[in-house]
Design an enzyme around this catalytic site. Sequence first.
Site, PDB file in Angstrom:
ATOM      1  N   GLU A 166       0.816  -1.222   0.000  1.00 45.27           N
ATOM      2  CA  GLU A 166       0.000   0.000   0.000  1.00 45.27           C
ATOM      3  C   GLU A 166       0.852   1.276   0.000  1.00 45.27           C
ATOM      4  OE1 GLU A 166      -2.778  -0.221   3.240  1.00 45.27           O
ATOM      5  OE2 GLU A 166      -3.824  -1.929   2.374  1.00 45.27           O
ATOM      6  N   GLU A 364      -5.014  -8.834   0.625  1.00 41.54           N
ATOM      7  CA  GLU A 364      -5.663  -8.517   1.910  1.00 41.54           C
ATOM      8  C   GLU A 364      -7.138  -8.288   1.662  1.00 41.54           C
ATOM      9  OE1 GLU A 364      -4.208  -5.217   4.293  1.00 41.54           O
ATOM     10  OE2 GLU A 364      -2.134  -5.793   3.908  1.00 41.54           O
TER      11      GLU A 364
HETATM   12  C1  BG6 Z   1      -4.477  -2.448   5.883  1.00 39.86           C
HETATM   13  C2  BG6 Z   1      -2.998  -2.368   6.223  1.00 39.86           C
HETATM   14  O1  BG6 Z   1      -4.797  -1.573   4.871  1.00 39.86           O
HETATM   15  O2  BG6 Z   1      -5.344  -2.115   6.946  1.00 39.86           O
HETATM   16  C3  BG6 Z   1      -2.702  -2.949   7.594  1.00 39.86           C
HETATM   17  O3  BG6 Z   1      -2.198  -3.007   5.251  1.00 39.86           O
HETATM   18  C4  BG6 Z   1      -3.705  -2.470   8.632  1.00 39.86           C
HETATM   19  O4  BG6 Z   1      -1.376  -2.676   7.946  1.00 39.86           O
HETATM   20  C5  BG6 Z   1      -5.121  -2.794   8.169  1.00 39.86           C
HETATM   21  O5  BG6 Z   1      -3.448  -3.051   9.882  1.00 39.86           O
HETATM   22  C6  BG6 Z   1      -6.226  -2.444   9.165  1.00 39.86           C
HETATM   23  O6  BG6 Z   1      -6.298  -1.106   9.494  1.00 39.86           O
HETATM   24  P1  BG6 Z   1      -7.180  -0.541  10.710  1.00 39.86           P
HETATM   25  O7  BG6 Z   1      -6.973   0.944  10.656  1.00 39.86           O
HETATM   26  O8  BG6 Z   1      -8.604  -0.893  10.465  1.00 39.86           O
HETATM   27  O9  BG6 Z   1      -6.671  -1.140  11.970  1.00 39.86           O
END
Ligand code: BG6
Length: 461
Positions: A166, A364
């Site tokens: 990202e 992801e």
């Molecule tokens: C993803 C990232 O976009 O979102 C991760 O790659 C991150 O590193 C994840 O932990 C979740 O984000 P959040 O803000 O909902 O905890």
Amino acid sequence: MKYAFPDNFWWGSASSAPQTEGETLAFGKSATIWDKWFEEQPTRFHHGVGPANTSTFYQNWKRDIALLKELNHNTFRTSISWARLIPEGRGEVNQEAVKFYNQVFDELHAQGITPFINLFHFDMPMAMQELGGWENRDVVTAYAEYAQTCFELFGDRVKHWFTFNEPVVPVEGGYLYDFHYPNVVDFRRAATVAYHTMLAHSLAVKAYHERNDGGEIGIILNLTPSYPRSQNPADVKAANIADLMFNRSFLDPALRGEYPQELVALLKEHDQLPVCQPEDKALLAAGVVDLLGINYYQPRRIKCRDSLVNPDSPFMPEWFFEAYEMPGRKMNPYRGWEIYEKGIYDILTNLRENYNNPCCYISENGMGVENEQRFDENGQIQDDYRIDFVSDHLKWLHKGISEGSNCLGYHMWTFIDNWSWCNAYKNRYGFVSLDLATQQRTIKKSGEWFRETAAKNGFDD
Ligand code: BG6
């Protein structure tokens, strides 16, 4: 089976070094921007929980890899910590780190799990940030040296590499919207950081390809389809600009080896183009990836601005569009993000129709839940909402594949609840829950569902 996936489909999950390893300032590791920021402003972190509070993969790697195996992973993504491997950012390699990563990669292979290794997950070593971070071209070169060191040390066992996770996020967080260190708000500097990141990416891709290692290298992008409020030309134009700025500024160089002309023209018109060197064009052309990782959580809903921009206000992406809260959209009640499962299919369709159907996988996808530590009488978290979330996305993914998309796998974010930057443990995503105090791991209901789905290579309704 109704939703059967292709043979050898990659089932697994994703995580990162800074969010799981712990031992942040031990075993030779130096500080990253996260250690520094936490030291300076702990109140910016949810409940004041900093980067040292993790599932401590540095100590628990063997036990966690056994759990991955139990959950039928055939692949697993994590990252290497630059600040652990080369504490000064450049120069001497930390042998304790080499030993650690060797053990991890060997154990993954021993358990039949293919490692997918990312080189940078938001964790700039402080030694590099002190030189100006991505604003400084010397840091771009230092990153390329770090990447080469990783290929040399681990390339015999790691055959799936990623340059960045990202890359837009440190740009947005660190240089536009104040949620990452160094907390700058300045579009021109943000554009330079984005540009230099893609130069660094290209140097690493070029170096890897020159090695002829028999593996592949890619990048992981969080693609957020930009849907206009209406087909009215002003809304469509606004959504296109958001797409250019947040998606195509990384997607086009990664897949086509060049920036979209519309983006270059827009930045030029507003005098925001970063400084380019004559050799950059050829370098970017060498940065085309073998494999694209797609992180998908939610779309972007866009409308044109209701009011004219004050031309004296600092230049920002929001000069051209506004976020649109579409009435009736489905929301994740536990995280405040929209849930739009079809987005995953739209991304694949776009890649197929406009980018020559590249090799890709979902790197992801997952559901964050605030205050999730609710165990039933048997001590398990009944996260049926997460099973619905994942299976609904997988159905659209399945449709994309059946129409010809070249999507090779699906990784959930994430394996164990992990430390998530300023949000720390606010939103839990794991299919294994983590008790931070005792370090106990408990498989959630979604973990069992995933185990079965991976074993059967699909699922029924
Ligand atoms: C993803 C990232 O976009 O979102 C991760 O790659 C991150 O590193 C994840 O932990 C979740 O984000 P959040 O803000 O909902 O905890």
